[in-house]
Design an enzyme around this catalytic site. Structure first.
Site, mmCIF file in Angstrom:
data_model
loop_
_atom_site.group_PDB
_atom_site.id
_atom_site.type_symbol
_atom_site.label_atom_id
_atom_site.label_comp_id
_atom_site.label_asym_id
_atom_site.label_seq_id
_atom_site.Cartn_x
_atom_site.Cartn_y
_atom_site.Cartn_z
ATOM 1 N N HIS A 15 -5.353 -4.561 8.806
ATOM 2 C CA HIS A 15 -5.360 -4.501 7.344
ATOM 3 C C HIS A 15 -6.791 -4.369 6.838
ATOM 4 C CE1 HIS A 15 -5.881 -9.113 6.433
ATOM 5 N NE2 HIS A 15 -6.591 -8.744 7.463
ATOM 6 N N CYS A 34 -14.037 -8.220 5.777
ATOM 7 C CA CYS A 34 -12.601 -7.924 5.717
ATOM 8 C C CYS A 34 -12.314 -6.678 4.879
ATOM 9 C CB CYS A 34 -11.825 -9.121 5.165
ATOM 10 S SG CYS A 34 -11.898 -10.555 6.248
ATOM 11 N N HIS A 40 -9.338 -3.781 10.120
ATOM 12 C CA HIS A 40 -9.545 -4.733 11.212
ATOM 13 C C HIS A 40 -8.198 -5.376 11.486
ATOM 14 C CE1 HIS A 40 -9.786 -7.411 7.724
ATOM 15 N NE2 HIS A 40 -9.484 -8.408 8.543
ATOM 16 N N HIS A 42 -5.481 -8.508 13.382
ATOM 17 C CA HIS A 42 -5.230 -9.902 13.731
ATOM 18 C C HIS A 42 -4.011 -9.980 14.643
ATOM 19 C CE1 HIS A 42 -8.016 -11.573 10.756
ATOM 20 N NE2 HIS A 42 -7.544 -10.681 9.896
ATOM 21 N N ASP A 80 4.770 -5.314 13.197
ATOM 22 C CA ASP A 80 4.070 -5.312 14.473
ATOM 23 C C ASP A 80 3.465 -3.953 14.793
ATOM 24 O OD1 ASP A 80 3.146 -6.559 16.845
ATOM 25 O OD2 ASP A 80 4.819 -5.700 17.970
ATOM 26 N N HIS A 81 2.185 -3.969 15.183
ATOM 27 C CA HIS A 81 1.419 -2.766 15.511
ATOM 28 C C HIS A 81 1.415 -1.762 14.360
ATOM 29 C CE1 HIS A 81 1.574 -4.560 19.473
ATOM 30 N NE2 HIS A 81 0.502 -3.834 19.746
ATOM 31 N N GLU A 125 -3.359 -16.495 10.641
ATOM 32 C CA GLU A 125 -4.132 -15.262 10.764
ATOM 33 C C GLU A 125 -5.083 -15.390 11.965
ATOM 34 O OE1 GLU A 125 -5.516 -12.454 7.364
ATOM 35 O OE2 GLU A 125 -7.078 -13.968 7.661
#
Length: 135
Positions: A15, A34, A40, A42, A80-81, A125
């Site tokens: 994100h 960020c 980037h 998580h 996811d991904h 996170e």
């Protein structure tokens, strides 16, 4: 007697924290690293808890398999991904902060859980940074 049943899950997602209506300078000042224009990621950890009365017939508050399926369908397959900013419609106009992500997840799960039960979602996170939403 009310009992809480919890299920852990995880997803990996990228994100970028920024507001389209702010200047680059303001975004950098507020969101720092960020706000990386290249995004980037998580490794998010998720705990979904359902609190309610024990069903005298089954002994369950909720069948844990049902809860696992809900989390898989509503969160893991959608997040996811993924790049949350680009791939998840919920964040098209919503900054994907941990606070906003946990509310989006709670809303998706809440609609699938019997209204007589309470739902709480905790989203990690990082191992030290997490948020919780109870609705």
């Amino acid at each position: 007697m009310r009992v809480t049943v919890s299920r852990k899950a995880h997803f990996n997602a990228a994100h970028r924290l920024y507001r389209k209506d702010w200047t680059d300078e303001q975004n950098n000042l507020v969101f720092g690293k960020c706000n990386n224009p290249n995004f980037h990621g998580h490794n998010y950890e998720l705990i979904v808890s359902v609190t309610g009365e024990i069903n005298p017939e089954t002994g369950y508050v909720i069948d844990i398999k049902e809860l696992a399926d809900i989390i898989f369908e509503e969160v893991e397959t959608k997040f996811d991904h993924k790049n949350l900013n680009l791939d998840v419609p919920d964040f098209e106009d919503l900054n994907p902060t941990a606070e906003n992500i946990v509310v989006v997840i709670w809303n998706k799960i809440r609609k699938r859980i019997d209204s007589k039960n309470d739902v709480e979602v905790t989203l990690y996170e990082t191992p030290r940074n997490f948020v919780t939403y109870k609705g």
